[in-house]
Design an enzyme around this catalytic site. Sequence first.
Site, PDB file in Angstrom:
ATOM      1  N   TYR A   1       0.744  -1.064  -0.003  1.00 41.11           N
ATOM      2  CA  TYR A   1      -0.008   0.009   0.002  1.00 41.11           C
ATOM      3  C   TYR A   1       0.873   1.296   0.018  1.00 41.11           C
ATOM      4  O   TYR A   1       2.276   1.234  -0.007  1.00 41.11           O
ATOM      5  CB  TYR A   1      -1.046   0.027   1.025  1.00 41.11           C
ATOM      6  N   CYS A   2       0.247   2.335  -0.213  1.00 37.57           N
ATOM      7  CA  CYS A   2       0.820   3.531  -0.106  1.00 37.57           C
ATOM      8  C   CYS A   2      -0.025   4.823   0.210  1.00 37.57           C
ATOM      9  O   CYS A   2      -0.756   4.322   1.195  1.00 37.57           O
ATOM     10  CB  CYS A   2       1.551   3.893  -1.702  1.00 37.57           C
ATOM     11  N   SER A   3      -0.090   5.989  -0.281  1.00 37.10           N
ATOM     12  CA  SER A   3      -0.991   6.854   0.128  1.00 37.10           C
ATOM     13  C   SER A   3      -2.288   6.752  -0.346  1.00 37.10           C
ATOM     14  O   SER A   3      -3.231   6.571   0.328  1.00 37.10           O
ATOM     15  CB  SER A   3      -0.429   8.343  -0.239  1.00 37.10           C
TER      16      SER A   3
ATOM     17  N   SER B   1      -5.327   2.102   0.085  1.00 35.10           N
ATOM     18  CA  SER B   1      -4.169   2.537   1.098  1.00 35.10           C
ATOM     19  C   SER B   1      -4.280   3.494   2.097  1.00 35.10           C
ATOM     20  O   SER B   1      -5.322   3.298   2.723  1.00 35.10           O
ATOM     21  CB  SER B   1      -3.276   3.218  -0.170  1.00 35.10           C
ATOM     22  N   TRP B   2      -3.455   4.112   2.586  1.00 35.61           N
ATOM     23  CA  TRP B   2      -3.368   4.941   3.735  1.00 35.61           C
ATOM     24  C   TRP B   2      -4.624   5.683   3.787  1.00 35.61           C
ATOM     25  O   TRP B   2      -5.275   6.029   4.928  1.00 35.61           O
ATOM     26  CB  TRP B   2      -2.320   5.783   3.864  1.00 35.61           C
TER      27      TRP B   2
END
Length: 289
Positions: A237-239, A264-265
């Site tokens: 995952y990322c932003s 994601s986040w």
Amino acid sequence: MAFAFPPTPLIGVADLARVREQQPVRILDVRWRLDRPEGRPAYLAGHLPGAVYVDLEQELTRPGHPEEGRHPLPHVADLQEAARRWGVRGGDVVVAYDDNDGVAAARAWWLLRRRGVDIRVLDGGLRAWIEDGQLLEGGDVRPPAGDVVLADDDPGTATIEQTARAPQEGVLIDARAPLHYRGAAPTPDPSAGHIPGAINVPTLAYVAADGRLRPPDEVRRTLTDAGADPDAQVVVYCSSGIAAAHTTLALASARIDARLFPGSWSRWSRSRGRPVAVGPTPWGEVFAR
């Protein structure tokens, strides 16, 4: 059923030139970055000959509710309609590129790779093309409509529940920059930090100084040096699901099949009851929300 890897998710400048001599190739210009999400002006000023502009915010994302995250995945019918606008026909070779280390182009690759499209990312992107002495053309390219039919298959996602369990069942990778992972950088999301148990491996760790992806053995070593087992089940995952697609591209080049948590986040931080960790370690200081 296990995912069948193509020979490589990448194509070099010389190979692209050679393939174009033998068969039609649909080239997608996916210029986008957080600080400059509208890439069309740069595309109009100069792009690979024949390249069609792809709007990441409008065509590789759909409008959604805030709790879905900032870049929800497009519905397959909308993605197919967009691909036909780009001129993609059944059986075409498709090559995506950008001017941002492949981060945006990887979103197109990830969305299309399991849906019957033979798609690659131009290794090194626009920079590699120019450095090789290849020509650019200006203006807009509007090809005849394509006829591609996309399979309504999962592009390789992990649910929020699978993501929560990933540290216990395999490996959870946070592909953001360290300051965001630690919760020490400003964020548009409700809280800062990371998913408890996630290991931080920024996606640019896989990119060499010339903008190309590092060789497969270096990709694997990057994971192991961070304490991740590349042979375990990997969730990334990322932003908001963009940079994480680039990580899945890098891992695929090393024949590691990773699943992506699309929201994601930006989704996790908006979901009630999901804990948040801060600090430089996977479990860090965990807060209930």
